[in-house]
Design an enzyme around this catalytic site. Structure first.
Site, PDB file in Angstrom:
ATOM      1  N   GLY A  42       9.152   0.315  -2.118  1.00 29.17           N
ATOM      2  CA  GLY A  42       9.082  -0.775  -3.091  1.00 29.17           C
ATOM      3  C   GLY A  42       9.631  -2.060  -2.524  1.00 29.17           C
ATOM      4  O   GLY A  42      10.737  -2.486  -2.864  1.00 29.17           O
ATOM      5  N   TYR A  43       8.875  -2.633  -1.628  1.00 23.59           N
ATOM      6  CA  TYR A  43       9.308  -3.883  -0.994  1.00 23.59           C
ATOM      7  C   TYR A  43       8.484  -5.055  -1.509  1.00 23.59           C
ATOM      8  O   TYR A  43       8.975  -5.942  -2.162  1.00 23.59           O
ATOM      9  CB  TYR A  43       9.151  -3.774   0.528  1.00 23.59           C
ATOM     10  CG  TYR A  43      10.383  -3.298   1.253  1.00 23.59           C
ATOM     11  CD1 TYR A  43      11.304  -2.474   0.622  1.00 23.59           C
ATOM     12  CD2 TYR A  43      10.622  -3.671   2.566  1.00 23.59           C
ATOM     13  CE1 TYR A  43      12.438  -2.036   1.288  1.00 23.59           C
ATOM     14  CE2 TYR A  43      11.748  -3.237   3.237  1.00 23.59           C
ATOM     15  CZ  TYR A  43      12.656  -2.418   2.602  1.00 23.59           C
ATOM     16  OH  TYR A  43      13.760  -2.004   3.267  1.00 23.59           O
ATOM     17  N   SER A  44       7.183  -5.034  -1.177  1.00 18.98           N
ATOM     18  CA  SER A  44       6.334  -6.201  -1.446  1.00 18.98           C
ATOM     19  C   SER A  44       6.162  -6.442  -2.941  1.00 18.98           C
ATOM     20  O   SER A  44       6.154  -5.493  -3.742  1.00 18.98           O
ATOM     21  CB  SER A  44       4.961  -5.987  -0.822  1.00 18.98           C
ATOM     22  OG  SER A  44       5.073  -5.910   0.567  1.00 18.98           O
TER      23      SER A  44
ATOM     24  N   GLU B 260      10.677   0.458  11.268  1.00 22.26           N
ATOM     25  CA  GLU B 260       9.294   0.641  10.840  1.00 22.26           C
ATOM     26  C   GLU B 260       8.312   0.406  11.980  1.00 22.26           C
ATOM     27  O   GLU B 260       7.273   1.034  12.042  1.00 22.26           O
ATOM     28  CB  GLU B 260       8.997  -0.313   9.682  1.00 22.26           C
ATOM     29  CG  GLU B 260       7.636  -0.080   9.063  1.00 22.26           C
ATOM     30  CD  GLU B 260       7.298  -1.115   8.001  1.00 22.26           C
ATOM     31  OE1 GLU B 260       6.228  -1.005   7.420  1.00 22.26           O
ATOM     32  OE2 GLU B 260       8.102  -2.028   7.775  1.00 22.26           O
TER      33      GLU B 260
ATOM     34  N   ASN C 109       0.120  -9.806  11.873  1.00 19.15           N
ATOM     35  CA  ASN C 109       0.199 -10.125  13.300  1.00 19.15           C
ATOM     36  C   ASN C 109       0.667 -11.563  13.543  1.00 19.15           C
ATOM     37  O   ASN C 109       1.302 -11.844  14.560  1.00 19.15           O
ATOM     38  CB  ASN C 109      -1.147  -9.858  13.969  1.00 19.15           C
ATOM     39  CG  ASN C 109      -1.379  -8.362  14.147  1.00 19.15           C
ATOM     40  OD1 ASN C 109      -0.626  -7.538  13.604  1.00 19.15           O
ATOM     41  ND2 ASN C 109      -2.398  -8.001  14.904  1.00 19.15           N
ATOM     42  N   GLU C 110       0.379 -12.437  12.590  1.00 17.07           N
ATOM     43  CA  GLU C 110       0.866 -13.816  12.727  1.00 17.07           C
ATOM     44  C   GLU C 110       2.397 -13.834  12.628  1.00 17.07           C
ATOM     45  O   GLU C 110       3.068 -14.570  13.361  1.00 17.07           O
ATOM     46  CB  GLU C 110       0.241 -14.705  11.655  1.00 17.07           C
ATOM     47  CG  GLU C 110      -1.235 -15.027  11.890  1.00 17.07           C
ATOM     48  CD  GLU C 110      -2.163 -13.837  11.662  1.00 17.07           C
ATOM     49  OE1 GLU C 110      -1.777 -12.890  10.922  1.00 17.07           O
ATOM     50  OE2 GLU C 110      -3.276 -13.821  12.224  1.00 17.07           O
TER      51      GLU C 110
END
Lengths: 396, 381
Positions: free
Chosen positions: A127-129, A244, A382-383
């Site tokens: 539950g992060y984003s 991660e 990736n950015e």
């Protein structure tokens, strides 16, 4: 410089291979090789087989049930699992919440959760984003207000991978909104059966139910489920994110997929000859194979610096690893050409034994291609990884 | 598995780096390039003193039996320092002799620094296929007579002797019938036309007209030159990969420094994300290339010919892509300064671009990689 594995490492690889030969169920192997969808039971079944062997959490300290393997041994294990086409051991418990529990939780929490994670007794999700907190994770808004010996949690999490199966969720919540955004965050472990939690599926572009939104409406969470100190959650979260990215290059899996791609291209014909004999197509495959060789060497260089932990080089591995995974799926679709058009969810989820369009190997590949657009986005886009490279390595 | 270099390797590299930093600075190099010979006798003497000419040569000829991994570090330093001396040409020439056996006296002179070699392999029509040889070697009496024209012979005019590939049999583009010769540069019938290359080195057109050689000039067996030529080319490509990594290290460091100091719109230009991400891409290219240069060095001496070919071609292709990308981006990030003659990075860019075209370009090595066993799958899905 000596780029050979030691005799001990080679013997270890043999041991791992022997275990996989005798313990990996053929039906699971077939599903993974052929890009079919895995069920909850598939994941749990394989996790428990590996746990029985004592290898479910290779990176954990031995005292908690880890293996005591070196970084190279862990790499060999992951590599062999990838080549043998095992289902993954999902990272949410073993690799994400467990390191945080080990480092910051109290004795009681460790004693309760860690054995259950090791044995897959609980299915964990992340539950992060939140809808407004993706790359800028610290701007999260889900609140936890103290009420006696409970927190009252309100808000919404999103992109919760396989949360529809979950028993537990680890959450970043805001416990103080009066301070700098990084300083008022806490790390909570929440039972998914608690009243007030709603899980809503997000169906991905390949129509797979892989991620979810999780809504919290006055959810009462015991204070004893707080990990570490209140308002220190951001520190723990950053610690977790460091873990991660380990192994995210997935070179072994990409090498298996490269073999699959070549076999596929040998079965496809272009003007009477196998597609892989076509110089233009072969050149694309060769470029990819060479990039994978380079990435494998780079991974080995990074892990040979054992003890230094997953540093910012992991960002480079993530960028290249995800790009190559995507290119592989792209070339698979290119290889099958018009056979990419048929879409057969019943075959993908195992309810139909064969593809209605005719070619069981080709049928899942377009869905796989579309699904894998996620790899350059998740785990820090990736950015964002390039930002990390420029800041942490290049000092710009 | 160990990616560290041993103390001895590190000492060679450190000594070389100190010399480059002190005595082979950019201004010195530019003066050497514009001198009559394009090389420096003093620099060569120092390279010999530092043991560089002996390093890759066999112990039996006064060398140190250095491996390709030892040479990886040496070539990286030469690439970083943009050294234009005929080192690559000489050690590559020596490699032919070492691989084929014999010519110990010649190797001793090379190890001691008194003889430089060059490799006359390419021809107008051969492009990257160096088995495409029109130069003829006609048996005559006890020896051979050579006729033909060799193009872009690196440091051909600075060498005391040339390794020449010629055809004593077989089809022009075949691998059978190739013979290799050691030809004194002053042999009658040899004409060497010297010129500068765009990257500040020297090369020559070597014309051979009725060059009469004794049997002792033959390197290895008559008509059996291909395996030696093929192995030596892989060795050369490996050295070029290492040199390119050194040059990329230098150009990358210079570009990073420039991004931190050059101010525009009130900030160092390195604060702009468009440029930051380009640097991140360059970094990734460089590290992927470094990994492959290491892998090539580990396999260049291998007796497993297919594995050697496959790995070296993979490395040369990957390094070639990186050399082009990193070089072009470095120039772009330097802005107008990047396209001037006074900027060292611009010269690294030129060297990198030419390395990418020397001993096989990306496409050539991709094709060769595909042709090796191991590319096509052995089992069917």
């Amino acid at each position: 410089m000596d780029l050979h594995y030691t005799a001990g490492e080679t013997a270890f690889r043999d041991t791992v291979r022997a275990f996989l030969d005798s313990h990996l169920p053929a039906d699971l192997q077939r599903k993974v090789r052929q890009h079919l969808r895995l069920t909850k039971d598939d994941y749990v079944r394989w996790h428990k087989i590996v746990a029985q062997q004592g290898w479910a959490a290779p990176a954990w300290p031995v005292e908690y049930g880890g293996t005591g393997w070196t970084a190279v041994q862990r790499h060999i294990w992951e590599d062999e699992c990838a080549r043998a086409a095992t289902p993954p051991i999902l990272p949410f418990g073993v690799n994400m919440v467990a390191p945080v529990i080990m480092a910051f939780a109290n004795a009681e929490q460790k004693a309760y959760y860690l054995p259950r994670i090791l044995n897959c007794d609980d299915w964990w999700c992340q539950g992060y984003s939140e809808p407004g907190a993706g790359s800028d994770l610290a701007s999260l808004k889900t609140t936890a207000e103290r009420d006696g010996d409970h927190y009252i949690v309100n808000g919404q999490k999103t992109w919760t991978t396989l949360g529809q199966h979950a028993d537990m969720i680890f959450c970043l919540v805001r416990t103080d909104s009066t301070v700098r955004k990084q300083e008022g965050i806490s790390f909570l472990l929440i039972d998914m059966k608690t009243p007030g939690i709603t899980v809503r599926p997000i169906i991905m572009l390949d129509e797979e139910h892989e991620v979810n939104e999780v809504f919290f409406d006055n959810v009462r969470v015991p204070v004893s489920n707080l990990v570490g100190q209140e308002n220190k959650g951001w520190t723990y979260a950053k610690y977790l994110l460091g873990h991660e990215r380990t192994g995210i290059a997935a070179v072994g899996r990409s090498q298996r997929e490269l073999t699959f791609l070549k076999q596929l291209a040998m079965r496809q014909n272009k003007r009477g000859a196998p597609l892989l004999h076509d110089p233009a197509f072969a050149a694309k495959v060769a470029h990819l194979e060479i990039e994978l060789m380079a990435l494998e060497m780079t991974v080995l260089r990074v892990i040979s610096e054992e003890g230094k932990g997953p540093g910012p080089q992991a960002s480079m591995l993530k960028v290249r690893g995800s790009e190559l995974q995507q290119q592989l799926t792209e070339l698979m679709v290119e290889a099958i050409g018009p056979q990419a058009l048929p879409f057969d969810p019943d075959f993908l989820d195992g309810s139909a034994p064969h593809s209605s369009a005719g070619d069981d190997l080709a049928a899942p590949l377009a869905a796989y291609y579309f699904n894998y657009r996620k790899t350059s986005i998740y785990g820090g886009s990736n950015e964002i990884q390039k930002n990390i490279i420029t800041q942490m390595i290049l000092g710009l | 598995m160990d990616f560290n270099f041993n103390q001895e390797q590190q000492q060679f590299a450190d000594a070389l780096r100190r010399w480059v930093d002190k005595d082979y600075r950019f201004e010195t190099r530019q003066a050497i390039i514009h001198s009559a010979t394009g090389t420096s006798d003093a620099a060569w003497a120092t390279l010999a003193e530092l043991g560089m000419t002996a390093l890759p040569l066999p112990a039996g000829a006064g060398g140190f039996d250095g491996t390709a991994v030892d040479m990886l570090l040496v070539m990286q330093e030469l690439g970083r320092g943009l050294v234009v001396e005929p080192y690559l040409a000489t050690v590559l020439g020596a490699r032919f002799l070492t691989l084929a056996g014999g010519h110990d006296g010649v190797l001793e002179q090379v190890a001691g620094g008194s003889l430089k070699l060059a490799c006359a392999l390419g021809e107008q029509q051969s492009r990257h296929d160096l088995h495409d040889i029109a130069t003829t070697a006609t048996a005559s009496g006890d020896g051979f007579v050579l006729d033909g024209v060799k193009t872009v012979v690196l440091h051909g005019a600075q060498a005391g002797a040339l390794i020449v590939s010629a055809r004593s049999g077989g089809r022009q583009d075949g691998t059978d019938g190739i013979s290799l010769f050691l030809v004194p540069a002053d042999a009658p019938g040899v004409t060497v036309r010297d010129y500068r290359t765009i990257d500040g080195q020297r090369a020559a057109t070597v014309t051979l007209v009725q060059v009469v050689l004794g049997h002792e000039a033959l390197i290895g067996q008559a008509g059996q030159g291909w395996p030696v030529l093929d192995a030596a080319l892989d060795y050369g490509a490996t050295l070029l990969c290492a040199e390119a990594v050194g040059a990329m290290d230098a150009i990358f460091a210079a570009t990073l420094e420039y991004l931190k100091t050059r101010q525009q719109f009130g900030a160092p230009i390195g604060k702009f994300q468009a440029l930051q991400h380009r640097m991140a891409d360059m970094f990734i290219h460089l590290e992927q290339a470094r990994s492959m240069a290491m892998l090539a060095a580990a396999k260049a001496d291998s007796n497993d010919v297919a594995e050697r070919r496959r790995t070296v071609s993979a490395a040369k292709a990957r390094v070639g892509l990186a050399a082009t990308f990193v070089g072009q981006q470095a120039v772009q990030l330097h802005g107008g300064m990047g396209v001037t003659d006074e900027l060292p990075a611009a010269h690294h860019f030129k060297r990198l671009s030419m390395i990418a075209l020397t001993l096989g370009d990306v496409e050539h090595h991709i094709e060769r990689f595909i042709a090796q066993p191991g590319f096509l799958p052995t089992e069917t899905a």
